[in-house]
Design a protein around this motif. Structure first.
Motif, PDB file in Angstrom:
ATOM      1  N   ARG A  76       0.888  -1.259  -0.038  1.00  0.00           N
ATOM      2  CA  ARG A  76       0.005  -0.110   0.104  1.00  0.00           C
ATOM      3  C   ARG A  76       0.850   1.271  -0.030  1.00  0.00           C
ATOM      4  O   ARG A  76       0.785   2.228  -0.801  1.00  0.00           O
ATOM      5  N   THR A  77       2.012   1.221   0.858  1.00  0.00           N
ATOM      6  CA  THR A  77       2.847   2.360   1.108  1.00  0.00           C
ATOM      7  C   THR A  77       3.448   2.544  -0.238  1.00  0.00           C
ATOM      8  O   THR A  77       3.570   3.773  -0.834  1.00  0.00           O
TER       9      THR A  77
ATOM     10  N   LEU B  97       8.876   8.190   2.935  1.00  0.00           N
ATOM     11  CA  LEU B  97       9.022   6.798   2.877  1.00  0.00           C
ATOM     12  C   LEU B  97      10.451   6.232   3.046  1.00  0.00           C
ATOM     13  O   LEU B  97      10.574   5.164   3.701  1.00  0.00           O
TER      14      LEU B  97
ATOM     15  N   THR C 268      -1.494   8.405   2.529  1.00  0.00           N
ATOM     16  CA  THR C 268      -1.227   7.245   3.260  1.00  0.00           C
ATOM     17  C   THR C 268      -2.114   7.412   4.499  1.00  0.00           C
ATOM     18  O   THR C 268      -3.066   6.647   4.886  1.00  0.00           O
TER      19      THR C 268
ATOM     20  N   THR D 268       0.353   1.949  11.412  1.00  0.00           N
ATOM     21  CA  THR D 268       1.355   2.284  10.132  1.00  0.00           C
ATOM     22  C   THR D 268       1.595   3.766  10.171  1.00  0.00           C
ATOM     23  O   THR D 268       2.610   4.043   9.878  1.00  0.00           O
TER      24      THR D 268
END
Ligand SMILES: Nc1ncnc2c1ncn2[C@@H]1O[C@H](COP(=O)(O)OP(=O)(O)OP(=O)(O)O)[C@@H](O)[C@H]1O
Length: 694
Positions: free
Chosen positions: A434-435, A562, A590, A620
């Protein structure tokens, strides 16, 4: 030598159909040699050009012009003396042609007088109808047709000329009248058959070089300037078309306009169309005066034109020829002796003295009237014209549209396949994928849009500079029309991409979250577009911009959160994240995706993970260090603000280009000169008053 429109030599050539102004007059010229005949003899010269009212006519005189530029940098810079003590008088009602060997200074002279010079230093005086003036003033009353025809290639001939008419003819003129003037000029320049053809770009073949040149002429002439400068208007044309173009220039001049052109090697027929001839060599004037008289002048100095030969050819071969191997068998001097000797002869000639006297005691002393000034359109007139042109340009660049569309669909499907059904993957992959895909989305939009716009905009910059320089429009009108046309593309393209990916990947099944992600993606694309425009304006060379932009974008990506946890960025580099659109886009996306998400282990996960059970997505967000990075709304707003800031910076960069293209000009006239000119003007008015009373 005065602007004597009553002399037989000044009598205009035969012309047909109403053109340029509002009055119709048919005039004839006995001097013109018969035009070469063709099967379709609908030449420009068969048109009718109405006379320019007396008060709009302009004599441009200048004396002792010196023009120097500095060549090279730093200590190696040397001064180049390009024009030396040039005095001339360009008369209304006359076609003045400047001849000279390559490098003689013809283009430089034209640029200096027309107010088009961008570097160097100019000394000397220039007078408009006897009043001290400047290149900037001349620019306001004249049109300039450059040697290189820079014009937006996606337009048709008709569209290009119509655009010029809409932007540069008074808004008080009805659209029908403007269209009529466009049709008149198309007829005049023999462009009827090509009016619907596209001009042509590097990738799409369009009209021929000669037609392109005539389009550029039409774009200037449609505004009906009292004075026209043309740099090599016949280069690249066949001999008949060249003749027709010069015949047209002669007709224009005969109607009262001041027409000045540089020519390369005119044919004999063309030579006999010229009214006033300037011959230049080594940056100096070698002859100025009646073109026919030049034959006698040079015969007097020992260079008679052989019978039945073209005088222009004779001048080039026997007089201006700089090669030591002289073409003339009986040449008495080498070029090194001949040219300086003839330049010296001119300075001492009675013709030169007469010219200086004419400049000193001009036939007109009344300056120019407001009616001579070119019309400047308003933003409200300019914006719709530029918007529709930019839109047509965007749609006609089919290759670019297809490439953009293909790129977004391809990447959307590719990413969809790579990250297909992320919720079905194991625990770690659900977070990492996902990230990863959200980061890719943010970066791709920024990079893709900036690079795409950079190359397209850089290619168009030259057209902008030329059109802006010619006074077609203002900077805001151009800039906002460009932004307005890019906007829908930069909304639709990213939207297509995210719509494909979002549901294939299985990001949160929530319509509002889908729209938030779409909005952030679109904003990233807008920021990318603005960065592309900024880079295109900031760097002169596209290759430099293409090399530097990725280097600038890289740190913006690195500090997005990230690759380096936001909490661990060294303090002295921490500020970079605040200017990174990638960071705000990534943080926003995000938070949007992980808020309210339950990430559950799968059968493929370790027993320990399965025992631990589902984890909230907020964990997260915390582990990425995004808790204190603002809400989704705040990131949205900052991204919006960054977009606006980047647009402002692009505007400033464009403004800098315009400003750096500032022209050098003659020094302002001295108080003494101004006082003398004022007195002459007043005396002129008094005499005019006496004449009226009588
Ligand atoms: N920006 C410049 N930098 C260096 N030299 C220049 C520059 N502009 C003009 N020159 C020089 O000045 C001289 C006159 O140039 P110009 O272009 O006016 O000549 P020209 O007669 O129009 O030549 P052509 O017919 O080849 O176009 C040439 O020697 C040219 O190299």
């Amino acid at each position: 030598m005065t602007a004597d429109s009553s002399s037989p030599r000044a009598a205009p050539a035969a012309v047909a159909a109403p053109l340029l102004a509002d009055v119709d007059v048919v005039v004839a010229d006995a001097r013109s040699p018969p035009a070469p005949k063709t099967s379709s003899d609908s030449t420009a010269t068969s048109s009718l050009i109405p006379p320019l009212p007396e008060e709009r006519r302009i004599n441009i005189a200048f004396d002792h012009i010196d023009y120097r530029i500095s060549v090279g940098n730093g200590k190696k810079a040397v001064e180049k003396h390009i024009l030396k003590d040039v005095s001339l008088n360009f008369r209304a009602g006359k076609l003045t042609v400047i001849l000279g060997a390559s490098g003689a200074g013809k283009t430089s002279l034209l640029n200096v007088v027309a107010g088009e010079t961008k570097i160097g230093k100019i000394n000397g005086n220039v007078y408009l109808n006897g009043q001290p003036s400047s290149g900037a003033e001349i620019k306001k009353v004249s049109g300039f047709v450059h040697q290189d025809d820079v014009v937006l290639g996606t337009m048709t001939v008709l569209e290009a000329i119509t655009m010029s008419a809409k932007l540069r003819l008074p808004h008080t003129l009805s659209p029908e009248d403007k269209d009529q003037k466009v049709q008149d000029i198309i007829h005049m320049l023999n462009l009827e058959k090509t009016q619907q053809s596209v001009i042509g770009t590097a990738t799409e073949k369009g009209i021929s070089g000669g037609e392109r040149k005539r389009v550029c002429m039409a774009m200037e002439l449609v505004t009906n300037p009292p004075c026209v400068f043309l740099d090599e208007p016949t280069s690249g044309l066949d001999s008949y078309t060249a003749f027709a173009v010069v015949q047209l220039l002669r007709d224009l001049a005969a109607s009262g306009r001041t027409v000045i052109a540089t020519l390369h090697q005119p044919s004999s027929e063309i030579f006999h169309l010229i009214d006033d001839l300037v011959i230049m060599a080594q940056g100096e004037v070698m002859y100025y005066g009646d073109a026919e008289h030049s034959i006698d002048y040079f015969a007097r100095e020992g260079y008679p034109t052989p019978q039945f030969s073209n005088p222009a050819d004779h001048f080039f071969m026997s007089i201006l020829n700089t090669s030591e191997a002289s073409v003339q068998k009986d040449a008495r001097f080498s070029a090194q002796e001949r040219i300086p000797a003839l330049l010296d002869v001119w300075k001492k000639s009675p013709e030169h003295s007469a010219l200086l006297k004419e400049i000193q005691f001009p036939s007109r002393t009344d300056g120019i009237t407001d009616q001579s000034l070119k019309y400047k359109s308003r933003f409200v007139d300019q914006f719709p014209v530029l918007f529709s042109r930019a839109a047509r340009n965007a749609f006609r660049n089919k290759l670019i549209i297809k490439a953009k569309l293909g790129q977004n669909i391809f990447l959307g499907v590719l990413m969809g396949l790579i990250y297909l059904n992320v919720p079905g993957r194991n625990f770690a992959a659900q977070i990492q994928d996902r990230t990863g895909v959200l980061f890719f989305l943010a970066v791709n939009q920024l990079m893709g849009s900036s690079m795409g716009v950079l190359s397209v905009f850089a290619a168009e910059k030259q057209v902008f500079q030329r059109e802006f320089g010619a006074g077609f429009y203002s900077l805001p009108a151009y800039f906002f029309s460009k932004v307005a046309v890019e906007l829908p593309f930069q909304i639709i393209m990213p939207w297509i991409m995210i719509s494909i990916m979002y549901w294939m990947i299985g990001l949160q099944n929530d319509v509002s979250k889908y729209f938030i992600a779409t909005g952030l993606t679109v904003l990233m694309a807008q920021c990318g577009t603005a960065i592309g425009m900024l880079a295109a304006c900031a760097f002169n060379e596209l290759s430099v911009a293409l090399a530097i932009v990725p280097v600038i974008l890289l740190p913006l990506m690195l500090f997005s959160g990230l690759f380096v946890n936001s909490d661990n960025i060294p303090v002295f580099l921490d500020w970079i994240k605040y200017i990174s659109p990638v960071k705000y886009g990534f943080v926003g996306m995000t938070k949007n995706e992980f808020t309210g998400l339950q990430i559950c282990p799968k059968d493929t996960d370790t027993p320990a993970l399965q025992r631990a059970g589902c984890k909230p997505g907020e964990d997260t967000i915390t582990s990425l260090g995004f808790d204190n990075q603002g809400s989704i709304f705040l990131n949205y707003m900052v991204l919006l603000a960054l977009w606006v800031a980047l647009l402002i910076m692009s505007y400033m960069a464009l403004w800098r280009i315009v400003r750096s293209a500032k022209r050098v000009d003659f020094a302002p006239p001295s108080a003494d000169q101004l006082a003398k000119a004022k007195a002459a003007k007043e005396a002129g008015n008094e005499l005019a008053g006496v004449a009226v009373e009588k």
